[in-house]
Design a protein around this motif. Structure first.
Motif, short mmCIF file in Angstrom:
data_model
loop_
_atom_site.label_atom_id
_atom_site.label_comp_id
_atom_site.label_asym_id
_atom_site.label_seq_id
_atom_site.Cartn_x
_atom_site.Cartn_y
_atom_site.Cartn_z
N UNK A 79 33.94 77.86 -37.41
CA UNK A 79 32.97 77.14 -38.25
C UNK A 79 33.41 77.17 -39.71
N UNK A 80 33.82 78.34 -40.18
CA UNK A 80 34.25 78.47 -41.58
C UNK A 80 35.48 77.61 -41.85
N UNK A 81 36.42 77.57 -40.93
CA UNK A 81 37.61 76.73 -41.11
C UNK A 81 37.26 75.25 -41.12
N UNK A 82 36.22 74.87 -40.35
CA UNK A 82 35.84 73.46 -40.28
C UNK A 82 35.24 72.98 -41.59
N UNK A 83 34.80 73.90 -42.47
CA UNK A 83 34.25 73.49 -43.76
C UNK A 83 35.29 72.78 -44.62
N UNK A 84 36.56 73.02 -44.33
CA UNK A 84 37.62 72.35 -45.10
C UNK A 84 37.69 70.85 -44.78
N UNK A 85 37.19 70.48 -43.61
CA UNK A 85 37.21 69.06 -43.20
C UNK A 85 35.77 68.66 -42.86
N UNK A 86 35.00 68.24 -43.85
CA UNK A 86 33.57 67.95 -43.63
C UNK A 86 33.31 66.95 -42.51
N UNK A 87 34.18 65.94 -42.36
CA UNK A 87 33.95 64.95 -41.31
C UNK A 87 34.08 65.57 -39.93
N UNK A 88 35.07 66.44 -39.76
CA UNK A 88 35.24 67.14 -38.48
C UNK A 88 34.04 68.06 -38.23
#
Length: 367
Positions: A241-250
């Motif tokens: 979840x934290x890593x996904x914050x780098x790609x808001x669309x994902x």
């Protein structure tokens, strides 16, 4: 072990100090390596938990040897020293930021550091400083630690006897924390709500007591420990979840709306339950997976351990170095070399201070 002291505690305290320093430098590429990028908690949780662990371990030993009164006097004396250090450090920090701001034309460092309040209302700001209500950026952890130390004499006797009751009472206070905080400057509140963060401090102290009382039993394979498996899964999920914050669309594509409404915002001020659970899972997994072994005798590990033993002094130096590193980065433009140089040099200076303090302590004993 070093004279009965768990070197892993010192190592992770030192590592937390490095992470805090790197996180406090804007646009620092090495900040991408800190724990905040891989889960919901960050180095602040590590620092407060281990502060509680070390404090209860040290003052608990004094209480058993010399009595609670002597231990309480020493705790209060330590809190007073921290208070004086806080006042002095804030004055030094303001001087450094004002100096740096005069050399950086592209940004307003005074505004970014939260020092505009002092310029617009210096008399009230000085009063608030004495009352621990004026806390510019970088200065929040020290007042929190002072307050936690002031409360330690009230719970130390019970922590040494029945730690679980103290943890239960602390948890009740934590649950009330969202509606209970202390006042800060300009009608604000403390960034680290002491009513919430006291739980981590108490849990650290309880862990210290548990570590001393724990019986040596044959270890079970980690794959057969349900708590370990659950903690590891939680770390993996929150890490994704934290890593996904780098790609808001994902992130928006796969995050269910109901879950996002429950999860966000993840409050650091009130130590959101998902933050607390992430840190506890991280601490549990690390405690199970990181053994007492020869790796602590490597050169890098020894430097981190030494920094952890002198955490107050090293933390204060890091607070002073962070705006200087930011100034150097701003003057260097977008140079990656300058950013890496400032981040690594700052850690080197912090390690050098710890080395000097260690040498000075050993010299004093020799004399």
């Amino acid at each position: 072990m070093l004279n009965g002291r768990d070197q892993r505690i010192d190592f992770f305290r030192g590592l937390a100090l490095i992470f805090i320093f790197w996180d406090h430098i804007p646009h620092n590429p090495l900040a991408e390596l800190t724990v905040r990028n891989f889960g919901f908690s960050d180095a602040a949780e590590i620092f407060v938990f281990l502060a509680g662990y070390a404090a209860v371990l040290a003052y608990g030993k004094i209480a058993r040897r010399d009595g609670y009164l002597i231990a309480s006097v020493k705790i209060l004396r330590r809190a007073w020293v921290l208070y004086v250090v806080h006042i002095f450090l804030l004055a030094v920090l303001m001087g450094i930021v004002f100096f740096a701001n005069s050399h950086v034309e592209t940004r307003d460092l005074v505004q970014e550091m939260g020092l505009q309040y002092f310029l617009s209302n210096p008399q009230q700001a000085l009063t608030d400083e004495l009352l621990l209500r004026f806390k510019p950026n970088l200065m929040d952890p020290l007042p929190l630690y002072i307050l936690l130390l002031l409360g330690l004499p009230l719970v130390l006797p019970m922590l040494l006897r029945k730690a679980r009751y103290v943890v239960m009472a602390s948890f009740v206070v934590y649950c009330l924390a969202p509606s209970w905080n202390l006042a800060a400057q300009e009608g604000g509140v403390w960034f680290f709500n002491p009513m919430a963060w006291q739980l981590l401090f108490v849990l650290g102290g309880a862990a210290a007591m548990y570590g001393q009382q724990q019986k040596i039993t044959p270890p079970r394979p980690l794959s057969k420990q349900p708590v370990f498996i659950a903690a590891l899964l939680y770390l993996l999920i929150t890490g994704l979840v934290a890593l996904s914050w780098r790609w808001p669309q994902v992130h928006d594509a796969w995050m269910p709306l109901w879950l996002g409404e429950y999860l966000y915002p993840i409050s650091k001020t009130n130590l959101s339950p998902v933050r607390l659970l992430h840190f506890l899972a991280l601490a549990y997994v690390v405690a199970k997976c990181v053994p007492h072994s020869e790796w602590l005798n490597t050169w890098c590990a020894r430097q981190s351990c030494r920094m952890g033993r002198y955490s107050l002094e090293v933390f204060c130096l890091g607070v002073i170095l962070a705006p200087l590193a930011d100034m150097l980065n701003a003057l260097g433009g977008d140079s990656l070399v300058i950013k890496l140089f400032s981040a690594l040099t700052g850690v080197g200076i912090m390690a050098a201070l710890a080395m000097w303090l260690d040498w000075n302590k050993r010299l004093g004993k020799a004399l």
